[in-house]
Scaffold this motif. Structure first.
Motif, mmCIF file in Angstrom:
data_model
loop_
_atom_site.group_PDB
_atom_site.id
_atom_site.type_symbol
_atom_site.label_atom_id
_atom_site.label_comp_id
_atom_site.label_asym_id
_atom_site.label_seq_id
_atom_site.Cartn_x
_atom_site.Cartn_y
_atom_site.Cartn_z
ATOM 1 N N LEU A 26 0.813 -1.282 0.095
ATOM 2 C CA LEU A 26 -0.024 0.029 0.123
ATOM 3 C C LEU A 26 0.682 1.388 0.046
ATOM 4 O O LEU A 26 0.359 2.387 -0.293
ATOM 5 C CB LEU A 26 -1.058 -0.076 1.293
ATOM 6 N N LEU A 27 2.117 1.149 0.127
ATOM 7 C CA LEU A 27 3.330 2.203 0.341
ATOM 8 C C LEU A 27 3.363 2.833 -0.869
ATOM 9 O O LEU A 27 3.845 1.894 -1.955
ATOM 10 C CB LEU A 27 4.409 1.846 0.909
ATOM 11 N N THR A 28 3.235 3.925 -1.206
ATOM 12 C CA THR A 28 3.743 4.574 -2.433
ATOM 13 C C THR A 28 5.434 4.887 -2.181
ATOM 14 O O THR A 28 5.564 5.903 -1.268
ATOM 15 C CB THR A 28 2.993 6.010 -2.616
ATOM 16 N N ARG A 29 6.075 4.243 -2.869
ATOM 17 C CA ARG A 29 7.354 4.171 -2.198
ATOM 18 C C ARG A 29 8.400 4.848 -3.260
ATOM 19 O O ARG A 29 8.109 5.000 -4.406
ATOM 20 C CB ARG A 29 7.798 2.499 -2.088
ATOM 21 N N LEU A 30 9.456 5.041 -2.627
ATOM 22 C CA LEU A 30 10.486 5.929 -3.349
ATOM 23 C C LEU A 30 11.885 4.904 -2.767
ATOM 24 O O LEU A 30 11.942 4.833 -1.732
ATOM 25 C CB LEU A 30 10.806 7.347 -2.933
ATOM 26 N N ASP A 31 12.211 4.360 -3.998
ATOM 27 C CA ASP A 31 13.325 3.729 -3.610
ATOM 28 C C ASP A 31 14.751 4.446 -3.261
ATOM 29 O O ASP A 31 15.163 5.172 -4.363
ATOM 30 C CB ASP A 31 13.707 2.660 -4.717
ATOM 31 N N ARG A 32 15.501 4.076 -2.507
ATOM 32 C CA ARG A 32 16.952 4.756 -2.287
ATOM 33 C C ARG A 32 17.963 3.455 -2.259
ATOM 34 O O ARG A 32 17.685 2.535 -1.272
ATOM 35 C CB ARG A 32 17.167 5.494 -1.009
ATOM 36 N N LYS A 33 19.150 3.541 -2.810
ATOM 37 C CA LYS A 33 19.833 2.461 -3.043
ATOM 38 C C LYS A 33 21.362 3.132 -2.425
ATOM 39 O O LYS A 33 21.646 4.161 -2.620
ATOM 40 C CB LYS A 33 20.142 1.921 -4.378
ATOM 41 N N TYR A 34 21.894 2.211 -1.849
ATOM 42 C CA TYR A 34 23.334 2.363 -1.017
ATOM 43 C C TYR A 34 24.174 1.251 -1.531
ATOM 44 O O TYR A 34 23.804 0.060 -1.309
ATOM 45 C CB TYR A 34 23.080 2.788 0.359
ATOM 46 N N THR A 169 18.224 -10.506 1.829
ATOM 47 C CA THR A 169 17.601 -10.558 2.779
ATOM 48 C C THR A 169 16.722 -9.429 3.084
ATOM 49 O O THR A 169 17.201 -8.409 2.636
ATOM 50 C CB THR A 169 18.550 -10.435 4.245
ATOM 51 N N THR A 170 15.422 -9.683 3.375
ATOM 52 C CA THR A 170 14.271 -8.447 3.248
ATOM 53 C C THR A 170 14.083 -8.065 4.781
ATOM 54 O O THR A 170 13.162 -9.037 5.514
ATOM 55 C CB THR A 170 13.155 -8.691 2.337
ATOM 56 N N GLY A 177 5.480 0.851 7.716
ATOM 57 C CA GLY A 177 5.212 0.115 6.260
ATOM 58 C C GLY A 177 6.427 -0.005 5.536
ATOM 59 O O GLY A 177 6.277 -0.297 4.230
ATOM 60 N N SER A 178 7.632 0.235 5.913
ATOM 61 C CA SER A 178 8.674 0.579 4.977
ATOM 62 C C SER A 178 9.610 -0.741 5.093
ATOM 63 O O SER A 178 9.476 -1.537 5.976
ATOM 64 C CB SER A 178 9.675 1.705 5.211
ATOM 65 N N ARG A 179 10.506 -0.993 4.077
ATOM 66 C CA ARG A 179 11.234 -2.285 3.937
ATOM 67 C C ARG A 179 12.623 -1.817 3.622
ATOM 68 O O ARG A 179 13.016 -0.633 2.969
ATOM 69 C CB ARG A 179 10.826 -3.184 2.671
ATOM 70 N N LEU A 180 13.466 -2.800 3.887
ATOM 71 C CA LEU A 180 15.039 -2.644 3.890
ATOM 72 C C LEU A 180 15.545 -3.855 3.052
ATOM 73 O O LEU A 180 15.288 -4.996 3.637
ATOM 74 C CB LEU A 180 15.760 -2.035 4.884
ATOM 75 N N VAL A 204 22.322 -1.990 -0.400
ATOM 76 C CA VAL A 204 21.385 -1.827 0.658
ATOM 77 C C VAL A 204 20.181 -0.840 -0.074
ATOM 78 O O VAL A 204 20.591 0.290 -0.712
ATOM 79 C CB VAL A 204 21.929 -1.312 2.002
ATOM 80 N N GLU A 205 18.807 -1.219 -0.156
ATOM 81 C CA GLU A 205 17.951 -0.508 -0.730
ATOM 82 C C GLU A 205 16.913 -0.344 0.287
ATOM 83 O O GLU A 205 16.123 -1.271 0.948
ATOM 84 C CB GLU A 205 17.386 -1.240 -1.925
ATOM 85 N N THR A 206 16.344 0.988 0.451
ATOM 86 C CA THR A 206 15.180 1.276 1.407
ATOM 87 C C THR A 206 13.891 1.645 0.553
ATOM 88 O O THR A 206 14.398 2.148 -0.618
ATOM 89 C CB THR A 206 15.456 2.417 2.204
ATOM 90 N N LYS A 207 12.796 1.103 0.654
ATOM 91 C CA LYS A 207 11.760 1.293 0.076
ATOM 92 C C LYS A 207 10.622 2.198 1.139
ATOM 93 O O LYS A 207 10.109 1.462 1.944
ATOM 94 C CB LYS A 207 11.060 0.196 -0.440
ATOM 95 N N SER A 208 10.549 3.383 0.891
ATOM 96 C CA SER A 208 9.878 4.022 2.034
ATOM 97 C C SER A 208 9.115 5.547 1.314
ATOM 98 O O SER A 208 9.376 5.394 0.188
ATOM 99 C CB SER A 208 10.587 4.628 3.074
ATOM 100 N N GLY A 209 8.811 6.310 2.150
ATOM 101 C CA GLY A 209 8.149 7.642 1.747
ATOM 102 C C GLY A 209 9.126 8.530 1.486
ATOM 103 O O GLY A 209 10.213 8.270 1.526
ATOM 104 N N ARG A 210 8.630 9.593 0.693
ATOM 105 C CA ARG A 210 9.599 10.721 0.466
ATOM 106 C C ARG A 210 10.586 11.182 1.301
ATOM 107 O O ARG A 210 11.771 11.701 0.934
ATOM 108 C CB ARG A 210 9.003 11.915 -0.246
#
Length: 265
Positions: A26-34, A169-170, A177-180, A204-210
């Motif tokens: 349900l999260l409108t996600r923005l992906d950030r990668k490290y 690994t998730t 409601g965010s993920r890594l 490492v990737e985060t999937k979360s809000g803005r």
């Protein structure tokens, strides 16, 4: 992963795939990668506060193998659109889940395009076709999805251009409601067999809000910043130096200084 990371992951309470999808999709996600050295992972994971759960499936597995075969045009239209930061760009891949519990042995044809305000839109269908070419249902699906994203693929030919392998690994954070995700054992292989392996690096990737998640803020506090690392784009840039790679040069210079063109026996 290192023993310290394994112990951290083993101590976390689990979450099943169905619950993860239900609560996170349900999260409108923005992906950030490290991209960071594997030796830094214990500091990142050990610094996570609050309720953290780990995806667990099958017979208690918490780390899963992925293989992705990417397709592009002979002229590398998908790669070049990403390298030049075009608004209308795409990735096509056949993803295989290699371990039990995660659609084991099943293949999916996936398409990634850009959504509103920089978000990522991923769509997929089951795949049981030829890994050397896209035809039939997959090709028709690609044309339809790309057209909806404003990309005219009529007349384009898609061929395999890169294969990637990694272990994932998730982690899930119920409060937001965010993920890594943590990807290790990264390997890139060209169709001619030329390969690059980076066992000492993790994505490492985060999937979360803005605004960013608590995990993002922890990474920032440890000196890690989001970077334009793309398994497809960065891997091709490292293995094919004739391609324009300005977008990924900082990542290549920092994380691949001696690994370019390394061939696996």
């Amino acid at each position: 992963m290192t023993a310290a990371i394994d112990r951290f992951v083993a101590a976390l309470p689990p979450i099943g795939l169905d619950e993860l999808v239900e609560r996170a999709e349900l999260l409108t996600r923005l992906d950030r990668k490290y991209m960071l050295p594997v030796v830094d992972l214990p500091f990142v994971l050990g610094g996570l506060d609050g309720d953290v759960r780990v995806l667990e499936m099958g017979r208690g597995e918490r780390e899963f193998g992925y293989r992705s075969i990417y397709f592009d045009t002979p002229g590398m239209d998908g790669y070049l659109a990403a390298a030049r930061r075009r608004r209308r760009r795409f990735k096509l891949r056949i993803r295989t889940y290699l371990d039990s519990g995660l659609d084991s042995g099943r293949h999916f044809f996936e398409i990634k395009t850009r959504g509103p305000r920089g978000t990522t839109v991923k769509q997929r269908i089951p795949y049981d076709g030829d890994f050397r070419r896209l035809g039939g249902e997959a090709r028709a699906y690609a044309d339809t999805v790309l057209a909806e994203a404003g990309i005219n693929s009529a007349g384009l030919r898609f061929v395999p251009t890169l294969t990637t392998f990694y272990r994932r690994t998730t982690l899930f954070f119920p409060a937001t409601g965010s993920r890594l995700t943590v990807d290790t054992g990264l390997t890139w292989t060209l169709p001619d067999g030329t390969a690059l392996r980076t066992d000492d690096r993790a994505i490492v990737e985060t999937k979360s809000g803005r605004a960013g998640s608590d995990a993002d803020r922890l990474l920032w506090s440890l000196g890690h910043r989001p970077c334009p690392v793309s398994k497809y784009g960065t891997g091709l840039a490292a293995l094919r130096p004739e391609l324009p790679a300005n977008r990924w040069l900082p990542v290549l210079r920092r994380h691949f200084p001696t690994a370019l063109h390394e061939s696996l026996a």
